[in-house]
Design a protein around this motif. Structure first.
Motif, short mmCIF file in Angstrom:
data_model
loop_
_atom_site.label_atom_id
_atom_site.label_comp_id
_atom_site.label_asym_id
_atom_site.label_seq_id
_atom_site.Cartn_x
_atom_site.Cartn_y
_atom_site.Cartn_z
N UNK A 1 0.74 -1.36 -0.04
CA UNK A 1 0.07 0.04 0.10
C UNK A 1 0.94 1.13 0.25
N UNK A 2 0.65 2.20 -0.77
CA UNK A 2 1.30 3.46 -0.89
C UNK A 2 0.04 4.32 -0.47
N UNK A 3 0.34 5.27 0.36
CA UNK A 3 -0.58 6.29 0.82
C UNK A 3 0.17 7.52 1.19
N UNK A 4 -0.69 8.77 0.52
CA UNK A 4 -0.04 10.16 0.79
C UNK A 4 -1.14 11.14 0.38
N UNK A 5 -0.76 12.21 0.43
CA UNK A 5 -1.64 13.59 0.21
C UNK A 5 -1.11 14.35 -1.00
N UNK A 6 -2.01 15.10 -1.80
CA UNK A 6 -1.54 15.81 -2.88
C UNK A 6 -0.51 15.20 -3.79
N UNK A 7 0.43 15.69 -4.52
CA UNK A 7 1.41 15.21 -5.26
C UNK A 7 1.87 13.91 -4.92
N UNK A 8 2.18 13.58 -3.50
CA UNK A 8 2.70 12.64 -3.22
C UNK A 8 1.71 11.53 -3.40
#
Length: 276
Positions: free
Chosen positions: A65-72
């Motif tokens: 799982x990858x998780x981030x906000x905005x560009x990330x």
């Protein structure tokens, strides 16, 4: 945890950008971008540990799982979405999650990244377990949405990693396998879609490609499990079949028929090898 140095928020080395010619803007941006690969190279020992941990978990049946906000967050979704067509793995084996949900892929969702509890809630929707690995993506290394999720993951024995661009960040401290790629101040102050985003994209390429190779999804240097989703990929696949079988009596059309019958280069080559 060492003191947080907000390199990503430091002032640009360049002033009065609006007064620069287009040529000067491009030259200066390119000059800054050239620092990114060197910063990634410094982080290879960290990346190696993270890739090894992910590979072990996925070989045992876990997910990434990858998780981030905005560009990330968008970069994580991009990397995850390209794994099935490139390597023939099922959708859901590599998952990208972004603060604010799917709408945030194309539109900014106000304050979504500031919710400390929502990240874990979003992971729970996927029945996350200790078999899986969660990699937080945050240039700042401080995004509450990501940090909250990683803290809960650690409490529950779920392996965690991250890709951040500030040294000594809370998110790195919350991870089992932190990756810190410090690229310095952005050309436009604080615009982490630039050097930081490029660094994260490079690292994600390295992570997913290396993991897929460890999972046996590549043979030699070829994408032998890629999905045959357009004419270009079918043509590429036919050429792979011809190259790997190395049979001068096998025509292009015969190789194409074999490929389409079995659905992947690997299956086509294996089938022909067994029958020979």
């Amino acid at each position: 945890m060492s003191k947080l140095v907000r390199v990503t928020e430091q002032a640009s080395h360049y002033r009065h950008l609006e007064q620069m010619s287009i040529g000067a803007l491009l030259e200066n941006m390119n000059r800054e971008d050239q620092q990114v690969p060197a910063a990634v190279q410094q982080a290879i020992p960290q990346i190696e540990k993270l890739v090894a941990a992910i590979s072990d978990k996925m070989l045992a049946g876990g997910r990434l799982f990858y998780m981030g906000a905005g560009t990330s967050g968008r970069l994580g979704i991009l990397d995850a979405s390209e794994c099935p067509p490139t390597y023939g793995v099922p959708y859901g084996l590599v998952v990208g999650i972004i603060a604010g949900g799917d709408i945030a892929i194309t539109q900014a969702v106000e304050f979504a990244e500031d919710n400390l509890e929502q990240g874990w809630a979003d992971l729970e929707k996927h029945n996350i377990s200790a078999k899986d690995v969660v990699v937080g993506l945050a240039a700042s290394g401080t995004t509450p949405y990501v940090l909250g999720a990683l803290n809960v993951c650690r409490q529950k024995g779920i392996t965690t990693g991250c890709v951040v661009c500030n040294p000594g960040s809370p998110i790195a401290a919350a991870c089992d396998y932190p990756v810190e790629v410090v690229v310095g101040p952005e050309f436009v102050t604080g615009s982490t879609r630039m050097k930081s985003g490029t660094a994260q994209k490079l690292v994600l390429n390295m992570i997913s490609t290396s993991v897929m190779i460890q999972l046996g999804r590549v043979y030699d240097n070829s994408m032998v499990n890629m999905q045959l989703s357009n004419d270009k990929l079918i043509d590429r696949g036919v050429k792979m079949v011809l190259e790997q079988l190395n049979n001068p009596q096998l025509s292009y059309e015969e190789a194409k028929e074999l490929l389409l019958q079995h659905g992947s280069v690997k299956k086509a080559v294996d089938a022909r090898t067994v029958s020979s």
